[in-house]
Design an enzyme around this catalytic site. Structure first.
Site, mmCIF file in Angstrom:
data_model
loop_
_atom_site.group_PDB
_atom_site.id
_atom_site.type_symbol
_atom_site.label_atom_id
_atom_site.label_comp_id
_atom_site.label_asym_id
_atom_site.label_seq_id
_atom_site.Cartn_x
_atom_site.Cartn_y
_atom_site.Cartn_z
ATOM 1 N N LYS A 13 -32.227 -3.940 9.533
ATOM 2 C CA LYS A 13 -31.965 -2.555 9.119
ATOM 3 C C LYS A 13 -33.109 -1.972 8.287
ATOM 4 O O LYS A 13 -33.393 -0.784 8.376
ATOM 5 C CB LYS A 13 -30.627 -2.422 8.406
ATOM 6 N N ARG A 88 -23.119 -1.444 -1.286
ATOM 7 C CA ARG A 88 -22.843 -2.794 -0.772
ATOM 8 C C ARG A 88 -21.358 -3.121 -0.816
ATOM 9 O O ARG A 88 -20.939 -4.132 -0.257
ATOM 10 C CB ARG A 88 -23.599 -3.853 -1.587
ATOM 11 N N ARG A 127 -38.171 -17.958 10.205
ATOM 12 C CA ARG A 127 -39.221 -17.261 9.450
ATOM 13 C C ARG A 127 -40.082 -18.249 8.685
ATOM 14 O O ARG A 127 -39.598 -19.265 8.207
ATOM 15 C CB ARG A 127 -38.597 -16.302 8.423
ATOM 16 N N ARG A 160 -38.956 -20.339 3.268
ATOM 17 C CA ARG A 160 -38.470 -19.966 1.942
ATOM 18 C C ARG A 160 -37.007 -20.380 1.780
ATOM 19 O O ARG A 160 -36.248 -20.403 2.740
ATOM 20 C CB ARG A 160 -38.592 -18.449 1.742
ATOM 21 N N ARG A 171 -25.182 -16.175 2.401
ATOM 22 C CA ARG A 171 -25.423 -14.729 2.304
ATOM 23 C C ARG A 171 -24.549 -13.977 3.308
ATOM 24 O O ARG A 171 -24.056 -12.883 3.012
ATOM 25 C CB ARG A 171 -26.908 -14.425 2.554
#
Length: 213
Positions: A13, A88, A127, A160, A171
């Site tokens: 997003k 949120r 990633r 990471r 998350r």
């Protein structure tokens, strides 16, 4: 054109928000950027936010909303904005709606970038970040020429902590508990637009442009 972006972490997003902002000449507003700008400029609201952040605490909703409404008053927002990372939670969304209504304004679109959880885990756990220059890559979608070595500076690449599968899963749990109810909230307001975030970036953007016109 006042837009709020919805979607799980890693749905893309933020990337789409930047592209919308560029095409339509409106600012891309993220809460992180607002906090940093106010702290850097030593504003009253910035000083208050810094007190919480220095203690490792979340900035309270009321203060965050004050910072956002203050940002909306700036000249570059006269034709609209793309809001990314806020609200949120339902209480935040309700407070934003109330504050906008009191200012004689309202959101035009809530764009929800839909990506299944399993795709997000694959995306984020692939990633890699350069420990030297901060450059980011992906082992499938954007690999380096030499495995484990940054194309830009030759530094080493790492996965990471934020992108480890177990962290991503946590998350996503928080997202489904707290943030995904916003989809029904904005659907109830008649401004929700869903886009398929599993397509490539350019296709997703074309779908969004088709909605915005």
């Amino acid at each position: 054109m006042k837009i709020v972006m919805l979607g799980a972490p890693g749905a893309g997003k933020g990337t789409q928000a930047k592209k919308i902002a560029e095409k339509y000449g409106v600012p891309h507003i993220s809460t992180g950027d607002i906090f940093r700008a106010n702290i850097k400029n030593n504003t009253e609201l910035g000083k208050k936010a810094k007190e919480f952040m220095d203690q490792g605490l979340l900035v309270p909703d009321e203060l965050t909303l004050d910072l956002i409404m203050d940002r909306f008053k700036q000249d570059d927002c006269k034709n609209g904005y793309v809001l990314d990372g806020f609200p949120r939670t339902i209480p935040q969304a309700e407070a934003l709606t109330k504050a906008l209504t009191e200012a004689g304004e309202k959101l035009d679109y809530a764009i929800n970038v839909e990506v299944p959880d399993e795709n997000i885990v694959t995306r984020m756990s692939g990633r890699r970040a350069c420990i030297a220059c901060g450059g980011t890559y992906h082992i499938v979608f954007n690999p380096t020429k030499q495995e484990g070595v940054c194309d830009a500076c030759g530094g080493g690449l790492v996965l990471r902590d934020d992108d480890k599968p177990e962290t991503v899963a946590k998350r996503l749990t928080v997202y489904h508990d707290q943030t995904s109810p916003l989809i029904a909230y904005y659907k109830g307001q008649g401004i929700l637009k869903d886009v398929d975030g599993t397509k490539d970036v350019a296709e997703v953007f074309n779908d969004i442009v088709g909605i915005l016109g």
